[in-house]
Design a protein around this motif. Structure first.
Motif, PDB file in Angstrom:
ATOM      1  N   LEU A 138      50.300  14.753 -18.293  1.00 47.30           N
ATOM      2  CA  LEU A 138      50.665  15.913 -17.493  1.00 47.30           C
ATOM      3  C   LEU A 138      51.725  15.592 -16.437  1.00 47.30           C
ATOM      4  O   LEU A 138      52.192  16.482 -15.727  1.00 47.30           O
ATOM      5  CB  LEU A 138      49.412  16.474 -16.797  1.00 47.30           C
ATOM      6  CG  LEU A 138      48.386  17.118 -17.735  1.00 47.30           C
ATOM      7  CD1 LEU A 138      47.065  17.340 -17.018  1.00 47.30           C
ATOM      8  CD2 LEU A 138      48.929  18.430 -18.278  1.00 47.30           C
ATOM      9  N   SER A 139      52.088  14.312 -16.347  1.00 48.62           N
ATOM     10  CA  SER A 139      53.025  13.888 -15.309  1.00 48.62           C
ATOM     11  C   SER A 139      54.349  13.449 -15.931  1.00 48.62           C
ATOM     12  O   SER A 139      54.409  13.094 -17.095  1.00 48.62           O
ATOM     13  CB  SER A 139      52.431  12.709 -14.525  1.00 48.62           C
ATOM     14  OG  SER A 139      51.164  13.048 -14.017  1.00 48.62           O
ATOM     15  N   ASN A 140      55.411  13.469 -15.129  1.00 47.48           N
ATOM     16  CA  ASN A 140      56.698  12.946 -15.581  1.00 47.48           C
ATOM     17  C   ASN A 140      56.778  11.438 -15.356  1.00 47.48           C
ATOM     18  O   ASN A 140      57.473  10.737 -16.080  1.00 47.48           O
ATOM     19  CB  ASN A 140      57.849  13.633 -14.852  1.00 47.48           C
ATOM     20  CG  ASN A 140      57.931  15.117 -15.146  1.00 47.48           C
ATOM     21  OD1 ASN A 140      57.923  15.945 -14.231  1.00 47.48           O
ATOM     22  ND2 ASN A 140      57.992  15.478 -16.418  1.00 47.48           N
ATOM     23  N   GLU A 141      56.114  10.966 -14.310  1.00 44.62           N
ATOM     24  CA  GLU A 141      56.079   9.532 -14.035  1.00 44.62           C
ATOM     25  C   GLU A 141      54.637   9.163 -13.737  1.00 44.62           C
ATOM     26  O   GLU A 141      53.929   9.912 -13.074  1.00 44.62           O
ATOM     27  CB  GLU A 141      56.970   9.182 -12.842  1.00 44.62           C
ATOM     28  CG  GLU A 141      58.442   9.503 -13.088  1.00 44.62           C
ATOM     29  CD  GLU A 141      59.277   9.445 -11.811  1.00 44.62           C
ATOM     30  OE1 GLU A 141      58.951   8.660 -10.908  1.00 44.62           O
ATOM     31  OE2 GLU A 141      60.253  10.206 -11.725  1.00 44.62           O
ATOM     32  N   PHE A 142      54.216   7.997 -14.218  1.00 46.17           N
ATOM     33  CA  PHE A 142      52.842   7.555 -14.039  1.00 46.17           C
ATOM     34  C   PHE A 142      52.840   6.054 -13.841  1.00 46.17           C
ATOM     35  O   PHE A 142      53.455   5.315 -14.603  1.00 46.17           O
ATOM     36  CB  PHE A 142      52.023   7.922 -15.289  1.00 46.17           C
ATOM     37  CG  PHE A 142      50.563   7.537 -15.209  1.00 46.17           C
ATOM     38  CD1 PHE A 142      49.602   8.463 -14.839  1.00 46.17           C
ATOM     39  CD2 PHE A 142      50.151   6.247 -15.520  1.00 46.17           C
ATOM     40  CE1 PHE A 142      48.251   8.117 -14.767  1.00 46.17           C
ATOM     41  CE2 PHE A 142      48.807   5.891 -15.446  1.00 46.17           C
ATOM     42  CZ  PHE A 142      47.859   6.833 -15.074  1.00 46.17           C
ATOM     43  N   HIS A 143      52.157   5.627 -12.791  1.00 49.20           N
ATOM     44  CA  HIS A 143      52.093   4.189 -12.523  1.00 49.20           C
ATOM     45  C   HIS A 143      50.685   3.851 -12.044  1.00 49.20           C
ATOM     46  O   HIS A 143      50.142   4.539 -11.181  1.00 49.20           O
ATOM     47  CB  HIS A 143      53.125   3.828 -11.454  1.00 49.20           C
ATOM     48  CG  HIS A 143      53.203   2.364 -11.200  1.00 49.20           C
ATOM     49  ND1 HIS A 143      53.693   1.480 -12.132  1.00 49.20           N
ATOM     50  CD2 HIS A 143      52.839   1.620 -10.139  1.00 49.20           C
ATOM     51  CE1 HIS A 143      53.635   0.250 -11.634  1.00 49.20           C
ATOM     52  NE2 HIS A 143      53.118   0.310 -10.429  1.00 49.20           N
ATOM     53  N   ILE A 144      50.100   2.812 -12.619  1.00 47.11           N
ATOM     54  CA  ILE A 144      48.757   2.417 -12.196  1.00 47.11           C
ATOM     55  C   ILE A 144      48.717   0.923 -11.917  1.00 47.11           C
ATOM     56  O   ILE A 144      49.278   0.124 -12.667  1.00 47.11           O
ATOM     57  CB  ILE A 144      47.679   2.833 -13.234  1.00 47.11           C
ATOM     58  CG1 ILE A 144      46.272   2.488 -12.733  1.00 47.11           C
ATOM     59  CG2 ILE A 144      47.941   2.245 -14.612  1.00 47.11           C
ATOM     60  CD1 ILE A 144      45.153   3.152 -13.527  1.00 47.11           C
ATOM     61  N   GLU A 145      48.121   0.588 -10.804  1.00 45.94           N
ATOM     62  CA  GLU A 145      47.921  -0.815 -10.432  1.00 45.94           C
ATOM     63  C   GLU A 145      46.461  -0.975 -10.086  1.00 45.94           C
ATOM     64  O   GLU A 145      45.896  -0.126  -9.388  1.00 45.94           O
ATOM     65  CB  GLU A 145      48.689  -1.157  -9.152  1.00 45.94           C
ATOM     66  CG  GLU A 145      50.164  -1.332  -9.259  1.00 45.94           C
ATOM     67  CD  GLU A 145      50.748  -1.355  -7.846  1.00 45.94           C
ATOM     68  OE1 GLU A 145      50.724  -2.417  -7.215  1.00 45.94           O
ATOM     69  OE2 GLU A 145      51.179  -0.291  -7.391  1.00 45.94           O
ATOM     70  N   SER A 146      45.861  -2.042 -10.537  1.00 46.40           N
ATOM     71  CA  SER A 146      44.460  -2.243 -10.217  1.00 46.40           C
ATOM     72  C   SER A 146      44.135  -3.716 -10.307  1.00 46.40           C
ATOM     73  O   SER A 146      44.707  -4.440 -11.126  1.00 46.40           O
ATOM     74  CB  SER A 146      43.576  -1.464 -11.193  1.00 46.40           C
ATOM     75  OG  SER A 146      42.230  -1.489 -10.768  1.00 46.40           O
ATOM     76  N   LYS A 147      43.245  -4.153  -9.454  1.00 44.19           N
ATOM     77  CA  LYS A 147      42.816  -5.545  -9.471  1.00 44.19           C
ATOM     78  C   LYS A 147      41.308  -5.559  -9.322  1.00 44.19           C
ATOM     79  O   LYS A 147      40.773  -4.917  -8.404  1.00 44.19           O
ATOM     80  CB  LYS A 147      43.468  -6.303  -8.301  1.00 44.19           C
ATOM     81  CG  LYS A 147      43.962  -7.672  -8.688  1.00 44.19           C
ATOM     82  CD  LYS A 147      44.767  -8.293  -7.590  1.00 44.19           C
ATOM     83  CE  LYS A 147      45.079  -9.740  -7.939  1.00 44.19           C
ATOM     84  NZ  LYS A 147      45.739 -10.449  -6.851  1.00 44.19           N
ATOM     85  N   ALA A 148      40.657  -6.248 -10.250  1.00 42.93           N
ATOM     86  CA  ALA A 148      39.196  -6.310 -10.208  1.00 42.93           C
ATOM     87  C   ALA A 148      38.739  -6.818  -8.842  1.00 42.93           C
ATOM     88  O   ALA A 148      39.247  -7.819  -8.339  1.00 42.93           O
ATOM     89  CB  ALA A 148      38.678  -7.216 -11.320  1.00 42.93           C
ATOM     90  N   GLY A 149      37.826  -6.092  -8.245  1.00 43.54           N
ATOM     91  CA  GLY A 149      37.278  -6.494  -6.950  1.00 43.54           C
ATOM     92  C   GLY A 149      38.092  -6.040  -5.755  1.00 43.54           C
ATOM     93  O   GLY A 149      37.654  -6.192  -4.614  1.00 43.54           O
ATOM     94  N   GLU A 150      39.284  -5.481  -6.002  1.00 42.91           N
ATOM     95  CA  GLU A 150      40.134  -5.101  -4.860  1.00 42.91           C
ATOM     96  C   GLU A 150      40.412  -3.615  -4.775  1.00 42.91           C
ATOM     97  O   GLU A 150      40.566  -3.061  -3.683  1.00 42.91           O
ATOM     98  CB  GLU A 150      41.455  -5.865  -4.909  1.00 42.91           C
ATOM     99  CG  GLU A 150      41.239  -7.339  -4.654  1.00 42.91           C
ATOM    100  CD  GLU A 150      42.528  -8.105  -4.453  1.00 42.91           C
ATOM    101  OE1 GLU A 150      43.594  -7.476  -4.305  1.00 42.91           O
ATOM    102  OE2 GLU A 150      42.451  -9.337  -4.477  1.00 42.91           O
ATOM    103  N   GLY A 151      40.522  -2.954  -5.935  1.00 46.17           N
ATOM    104  CA  GLY A 151      40.767  -1.520  -5.892  1.00 46.17           C
ATOM    105  C   GLY A 151      41.836  -1.062  -6.863  1.00 46.17           C
ATOM    106  O   GLY A 151      42.316  -1.846  -7.693  1.00 46.17           O
ATOM    107  N   THR A 152      42.178   0.205  -6.745  1.00 47.18           N
ATOM    108  CA  THR A 152      43.057   0.853  -7.714  1.00 47.18           C
ATOM    109  C   THR A 152      44.037   1.759  -6.981  1.00 47.18           C
ATOM    110  O   THR A 152      43.671   2.417  -6.015  1.00 47.18           O
ATOM    111  CB  THR A 152      42.203   1.698  -8.695  1.00 47.18           C
ATOM    112  OG1 THR A 152      41.271   0.833  -9.354  1.00 47.18           O
ATOM    113  CG2 THR A 152      43.081   2.403  -9.727  1.00 47.18           C
ATOM    114  N   ARG A 153      45.277   1.768  -7.468  1.00 38.90           N
ATOM    115  CA  ARG A 153      46.274   2.703  -6.947  1.00 38.90           C
ATOM    116  C   ARG A 153      46.966   3.372  -8.132  1.00 38.90           C
ATOM    117  O   ARG A 153      47.523   2.688  -8.994  1.00 38.90           O
ATOM    118  CB  ARG A 153      47.304   1.994  -6.082  1.00 38.90           C
ATOM    119  CG  ARG A 153      48.349   2.997  -5.532  1.00 38.90           C
ATOM    120  CD  ARG A 153      49.550   2.299  -4.915  1.00 38.90           C
ATOM    121  NE  ARG A 153      49.172   1.574  -3.721  1.00 38.90           N
ATOM    122  CZ  ARG A 153      49.589   0.334  -3.437  1.00 38.90           C
ATOM    123  NH1 ARG A 153      50.400  -0.299  -4.247  1.00 38.90           N
ATOM    124  NH2 ARG A 153      49.190  -0.250  -2.327  1.00 38.90           N
TER     125      ARG A 153
END
Ligand SMILES: Nc1ncnc2c1ncn2[C@@H]1O[C@H](COP(=O)(O)OP(=O)(O)OP(=O)(O)O)[C@@H](O)[C@H]1O
Ligand SMILES: [Mg+2]
Length: 134
Positions: free
Chosen positions: A112-127
């Motif tokens: 549904l988006s034109n741009e999509f970016h995901i960052e995540s680190k186990a134990g630290e969180g998600t953006r």
């Protein structure tokens, strides 16, 4: 790229998810999004806000209005300090869920988006950052 507006909302409850939906709808209207594009960004925002709450244990969304020449966009950044995602490729797959959901939230938000970016680190969180242009 100039940023027209920037605001943050805490996501700690189901009511906050509703509030984020309303705020994204309002900003999309203000930026001149048509009804179809409003609904796309609101639906994506709703899925990501639910993930922030349900899987991330709550977090914050930053809502930014973007201006690039004549075009206008909305950038939404969802951040949490929850458990994070060990295998991002797997999490992005249609139907993959660890929580008994449909497993369509992340993949749907991406479509549904034109741009999509995901960052995540186990134990630290998600953006997760998405942009939808008008
Ligand atoms: N913010 C997050 N923090 C930790 N894990 C996450 C986060 N967002 C997604 N995940 C992981 O990715 C999986 C897939 O997410 P997705 O939104 O696609 O499906 P779901 O939330 O399980 O179900 P639904 O279809 O109801 O959204 C989740 O089950 C969860 O394991
Ligand atoms: Mg989900």
């Amino acid at each position: 790229m100039p940023i027209l507006l920037s605001e943050q909302r805490v996501i700690q409850s189901a009511e906050d998810v509703v509030g984020v939906r309303q705020m994204v709808r309002q900003r999309a209207v203000e930026l001149g999004f048509n009804l179809v594009d409003q609904t796309k960004i609101v639906t994506a925002a709703s899925e990501l806000a639910r993930n922030t709450l349900q899987h991330g244990g709550g977090g914050v969304v930053t809502i930014e209005g973007l201006e690039e020449g004549a075009r206008r966009g909305l950038r939404l950044t969802f951040e949490d300090r929850g458990p994070g995602i060990v295998d991002l490729d797997l999490a992005m797959r249609d139907g993959y869920t660890t929580g008994g959901g449909l497993g369509l939230g992340l993949s749907g938000a991406k479509r549904l988006s034109n741009e999509f970016h995901i960052e995540s680190k186990a134990g630290e969180g998600t953006r997760v950052t998405i942009v939808r242009w008008r």
